[in-house]
Write an enzyme that holds these catalytic residues in place. Structure first.
Site, PDB file in Angstrom:
ATOM      1  N   GLU A 101     -19.709  84.606  12.407  1.00 42.97           N
ATOM      2  CA  GLU A 101     -19.611  83.748  11.230  1.00 42.97           C
ATOM      3  C   GLU A 101     -20.883  83.807  10.396  1.00 42.97           C
ATOM      4  O   GLU A 101     -21.984  84.001  10.930  1.00 42.97           O
ATOM      5  CB  GLU A 101     -19.359  82.296  11.649  1.00 42.97           C
ATOM      6  CG  GLU A 101     -18.039  82.063  12.369  1.00 42.97           C
ATOM      7  CD  GLU A 101     -17.827  80.597  12.724  1.00 42.97           C
ATOM      8  OE1 GLU A 101     -18.635  79.743  12.283  1.00 42.97           O
ATOM      9  OE2 GLU A 101     -16.854  80.299  13.432  1.00 42.97           O
ATOM     10  N   GLU A 108     -11.545  81.791   5.561  1.00 46.75           N
ATOM     11  CA  GLU A 108     -10.927  80.596   6.131  1.00 46.75           C
ATOM     12  C   GLU A 108     -11.144  79.382   5.243  1.00 46.75           C
ATOM     13  O   GLU A 108     -12.269  79.115   4.788  1.00 46.75           O
ATOM     14  CB  GLU A 108     -11.474  80.300   7.531  1.00 46.75           C
ATOM     15  CG  GLU A 108     -10.836  79.068   8.164  1.00 46.75           C
ATOM     16  CD  GLU A 108     -11.167  78.879   9.628  1.00 46.75           C
ATOM     17  OE1 GLU A 108     -10.639  77.916  10.229  1.00 46.75           O
ATOM     18  OE2 GLU A 108     -11.950  79.673  10.171  1.00 46.75           O
TER      19      GLU A 108
END
Length: 276
Positions: free
Chosen positions: A117, A184
Site C-alpha cells: 500500500e 480502492e
C-alpha cells in the site's frame, strides 16, 4: 484455464479492453474454488485478519501468517496468478528488510508477485523490488493499513486536492514499474481517469466498473463470516455460513439421536460380502 495466467496475459487483456477477475483466497480449498470458477488472479490479502483470523482489522496480521496462507493458496492453484499482500510494518521500515520479506513470497511460497500500500512515499522501495525481479502490485485510495490514521474507512478523491494527489500517485507508481494498481474506495470517474492514463492494469474495489480488473473479498461474496456485514461495494452471491450451520446442526442432531453413525458409516467384525 488451460495455462497459467501471467503478467503478460494481464497486459494483453488491458490492450484488448478485456476485464480480468481477481479474488481473495486464504487456503488451498478456496484457491481451488477460485481457479475452477475461472478467476485469473488470487490476492492473499491481509483482509485475512478480519475474515479468517478473527482480528478487528488488518493491522495485527504477521509476515509468517501471510506467508503460510500464501503457500497454502499456491498449493491449491497452479494456474492463477497469486499475489501476496505484505502486512503492515513488513515493508515500511527499511528497504533491505522489505526486499528480503518480499522475496520470501516468491522463494518460499511460490507467489508470482507482492502487493503493498501507498503512493509516492513507496517509490524507492517499488523501484528496488522491480530492479531485483519482484513484480509489484501497488495500492492507492482507501488504504486499510492506514485505517487508524484516517480515523476509519472513507471514500478518497472527492476533494480536488485528494484527486490530484491520487492522479500523481498513480502516475508515479506506474513510472516506477508496478504491473498493476489497486484502486480502492475512490469515485468511479477518478478510477476511469487513472485507468486511461497508466500503462499498468488497474484493479478496482469500490471504484466502479471502469477499471481493467475487479477484486473482491471472498468472504463478502460467499457470506461465510456470519456477522452479516457487507460493504457497499460488495455483492453477496451465496450464504455459505447459513449452509454450513444447517449442515452441522443436522450432524449434531443425528449424533444426539443415535442415528449417526449408522451401519453404512461403520465397520463390523464381519467383513462385508463383495457385490456380485
Amino acid at each position: 484455464m488451460e495455462q497459467k495466467f501471467t503478467l503478460r496475459h494481464l497486459r494483453e487483456m488491458k490492450a484488448r479492453g478485456e476485464k480480468a477477475v481477481m479474488l481473495t483466497a486464504f487456503d488451498a480449498a478456496t484457491a481451488r474454488w477460485a481457479q475452477e470458477a475461472g478467476v485469473q488472479m488470487i490476492l492473499v490479502g491481509d483482509s485475512m485478519g478480519n475474515t479468517v483470523l478473527g482480528y478487528p482489522n488488518t493491522l495485527p496480521v504477521t509476515l509468517e501468517e501471510s506467508l503460510s496462507h500464501t503457500a497454502a493458496v499456491r498449493r491449491g492453484s497452479d494456474k492463477c496468478l497469486v499475489v501476496g499482500d505484505m502486512p503492515f510494518m513488513t515493508y515500511q521500515l527499511d528497504i533491505h528488510e522489505a526486499v528480503r520479506n518480499a522475496g520470501r513470497y516468491l522463494k518460499e511460497c511460490g507467489a508470482d508477485a507482492v502487493k503493498l500500500e501507498g503512493g509516492r512515499t513507496m517509490l524507492p522501495l517499488i523501484r528496488r523490488l522491480v530492479e531485483v525481479g519482484i513484480p509489484v502490485m501497488g495500492h492507492i485510495g482507501l488504504l486499510p493499513q492506514s485505517v487508524l490514521k484516517d480515523g476509519g474507512y472513507r471514500i478518497h478523491g472527492r476533494a480536488e486536492e485528494e484527486r490530484k494527489a491520487l492522479l500523481e500517485d498513480a502516475a508515479a507508481l506506474d513510472e516506477a514499474g508496478v504491473f498493476a494498481l489497486v484502486l480502492e474506495g475512490i469515485p468511479r470517474e477518478l478510477a476511469e481517469e487513472i485507468t486511461a492514463s497508466v500503462r499498468a492494469s488497474t484493479v478496482g474495489i469500490g471504484a466502479g466498473a471502469g477499471t481493467d480488473a475487479q477484486v473482491q473479498v471472498l468472504a463478502d461474496l460467499l457470506g461465510y463470516g456470519g456477522d452479516g456485514y457487507l460493504p457497499r461495494h460488495a455483492k453477496r452471491y451465496a450464504s455459505v455460513h447459513d449452509i454450513a450451520v444447517q449442515a452441522i446442526r443436522e450432524y449434531a442432531s443425528e449424533v444426539r439421536s443415535g442415528t449417526f453413525p449408522d451401519q453404512a458409516h461403520s465397520v463390523s467384525m464381519t467383513p462385508a460380502k463383495p457385490a456380485k
